[in-house]
Write an enzyme that holds these catalytic residues in place. Structure first.
Site, PDB file in Angstrom:
ATOM      1  N   CYS A 149      15.056  27.715  68.808  1.00 29.37           N
ATOM      2  CA  CYS A 149      15.125  28.757  68.193  1.00 29.37           C
ATOM      3  C   CYS A 149      16.240  29.476  67.964  1.00 29.37           C
ATOM      4  CB  CYS A 149      14.002  29.864  68.684  1.00 29.37           C
ATOM      5  SG  CYS A 149      12.297  29.330  68.776  1.00 29.37           S
TER       6      CYS A 149
ATOM      7  N   HIS B  33      18.152  27.744  65.315  1.00 29.05           N
ATOM      8  CA  HIS B  33      17.629  27.989  64.123  1.00 29.05           C
ATOM      9  C   HIS B  33      18.024  29.283  63.521  1.00 29.05           C
ATOM     10  CE1 HIS B  33      14.157  27.716  61.234  1.00 29.05           C
ATOM     11  NE2 HIS B  33      14.222  29.086  61.425  1.00 29.05           N
ATOM     12  N   GLU B  34      18.111  30.209  64.165  1.00 27.48           N
ATOM     13  CA  GLU B  34      18.521  31.610  63.888  1.00 27.48           C
ATOM     14  C   GLU B  34      19.883  31.829  63.591  1.00 27.48           C
ATOM     15  OE1 GLU B  34      16.003  33.147  62.563  1.00 27.48           O
ATOM     16  OE2 GLU B  34      14.389  32.906  63.936  1.00 27.48           O
ATOM     17  N   ILE B  35      20.807  31.236  64.417  1.00 27.37           N
ATOM     18  CA  ILE B  35      22.298  31.120  64.124  1.00 27.37           C
ATOM     19  C   ILE B  35      22.475  30.543  62.975  1.00 27.37           C
ATOM     20  CG2 ILE B  35      24.393  30.351  65.154  1.00 27.37           C
ATOM     21  CD1 ILE B  35      23.339  31.347  67.772  1.00 27.37           C
TER      22      ILE B  35
ATOM     23  N   LEU C 282      22.193  32.790  60.109  1.00 25.96           N
ATOM     24  CA  LEU C 282      23.128  33.912  60.084  1.00 25.96           C
ATOM     25  C   LEU C 282      24.339  33.202  59.519  1.00 25.96           C
ATOM     26  CD1 LEU C 282      22.767  35.614  63.593  1.00 25.96           C
ATOM     27  CD2 LEU C 282      21.900  36.383  61.526  1.00 25.96           C
TER      28      LEU C 282
END
Length: 163
Positions: free
Chosen positions: A129, A132-134, A137
């Site tokens: 997760c 995925h989020e980085i 960004l």
């Protein structure tokens, strides 16, 4: 605090590198609360500011109910050579998932909402997760981690469902 509209794929915000957070005041705390409420309403387990069209380096995760983690200006310091596969998707492309392979462990440095720095080592689903989020960004929507064949097939299905 509010549930904000989520930008749908292929919105330009999803392909834009987000800027570092420099103001750790009330506006950031409000953004984080809005992200949490928006993510829960979606529903999802993670959401970045880019998902609501705010191009700042911040995301929240809630992998277990009530266990909310906020990551501001995160960066991956190290990633394992061991990998794992996991089904991924996005609040900006609800209902569409595909298997993605990523390092199974990462070390990440980030700030909290008050600006304090933290280092964290994670593995398994939590590590997936965070990566995925980085990626998001950094302007890398999760589809870019798929083979061209799988990516094109998923995009065609998405477009067909939104005609």
């Amino acid at each position: 605090m509010a549930i904000r509209p989520i930008v749908p794929y292929p919105h330009a915000a999803l392909a834009t590198h987000c800027e570092p957070v420099t103001d750790f005041g009330p506006a950031l705390a409000e953004l984080v609360q809005d992200l949490l409420e928006t993510m829960r309403a979606a529903p999802g387990v993670g959401i970045t500011a880019a998902h609501i069209g705010v191009l700042q380096r911040v995301f929240v995760l809630e992998l277990k109910p009530g266990e909310v983690r906020t990551y501001v200006n995160p960066e991956i310091l190290d990633a394992s050579s061991e990998t794992m596969k996991h089904m991924e998707g996005s609040v900006s492309m609800p209902g569409f998932t595909e298997e993605v392979e990523r390092p199974s462990k990462v070390e990440v440095r980030f700030q909290d909402v008050s600006g304090q720095w933290h280092d964290e080592q994670t593995e398994g689903f939590h590590a997936i997760c965070i990566q995925h989020e980085i990626d998001q960004l950094n302007g890398m929507f999760w589809l870019k981690r798929l083979s061209k064949l799988k990516r094109d097939r998923l995009i065609r299905k998405w477009e067909k469902s939104h005609r």
